[in-house]
Design a protein around this motif. Structure first.
Motif, PDB file in Angstrom:
ATOM      1  N   GLN A  55      39.854  15.007  44.023  1.00 20.00           N
ATOM      2  CA  GLN A  55      41.128  15.369  43.404  1.00 20.00           C
ATOM      3  C   GLN A  55      41.532  16.773  43.842  1.00 20.00           C
ATOM      4  N   GLY A  74      44.153  11.613  44.686  1.00 13.06           N
ATOM      5  CA  GLY A  74      44.147  11.603  43.227  1.00 13.06           C
ATOM      6  C   GLY A  74      42.720  11.753  42.736  1.00 13.06           C
ATOM      7  N   ASP A  75      42.465  11.284  41.545  1.00 13.91           N
ATOM      8  CA  ASP A  75      41.147  11.385  40.929  1.00 13.91           C
ATOM      9  C   ASP A  75      40.207  10.366  41.570  1.00 13.91           C
TER      10      ASP A  75
END
Length: 148
Positions: A55, A74-75
């Motif tokens: 992330q 993203g995560d």
């Protein structure tokens, strides 16, 4: 490097020259000849194994005469020894296709490059952690017949 790639409607073969570097546990390990994907890997193993939280990390594609393309992760956690394949929107895997690792699709990039292309991986502090430069010197495409 001689390479072959199977796309949805054709089989591609040709010659690719690669140059890559890494500063840390995450590196580029694969790029498809047709530019449909690149693959990164967490190369840590055994006693030095460490998961990497992606992330805030980003990929930047650079190609002479074209605007840079940026992809932000993203995560996602890349575990020791794990690979992650990043597809462009042009040639994604079929739903039933087992590619042997997790994958994501970057809808902002058509493909990861034909000709001469450079892709850089930056951490959350915007420090370059890996680079991949590829040059496709020859490529041929043969149509694959439709089989129901």
């Amino acid at each position: 490097m001689l390479a072959h790639a199977q796309t949805k409607n054709s089989c591609v073969s040709g010659r690719m020259v690669l140059s890559r570097s890494a500063r840390g546990p995450v590196s580029f390990v694969e790029v498809s000849l047709d530019g449909s994907y690149i693959t990164i890997e967490n190369t840590t193993t055994a006693s030095k194994s460490k998961s990497v939280q992606l992330q805030g990390w980003s990929l930047r594609k650079k190609r002479k005469g074209q605007p840079d393309i940026l992809y932000k992760f993203g995560d996602y956690v890349l575990h020791p020894g794990a690979k992650l394949r990043i597809y462009g929107r042009w040639n994604t895997p079929a739903p039933q296709q087992d590619i042997g690792c997790d994958y994501i699709i970057n809808y902002d990039v058509f493909n990861w490059g034909f000709g001469t292309t450079a892709v850089y991986l930056y951490n959350e502090e915007h420090k370059e952690k890996a680079s991949l430069e590829s040059t496709v010197t020859s490529m041929t495409s043969v149509p694959v017949p439709f089989r129901p």
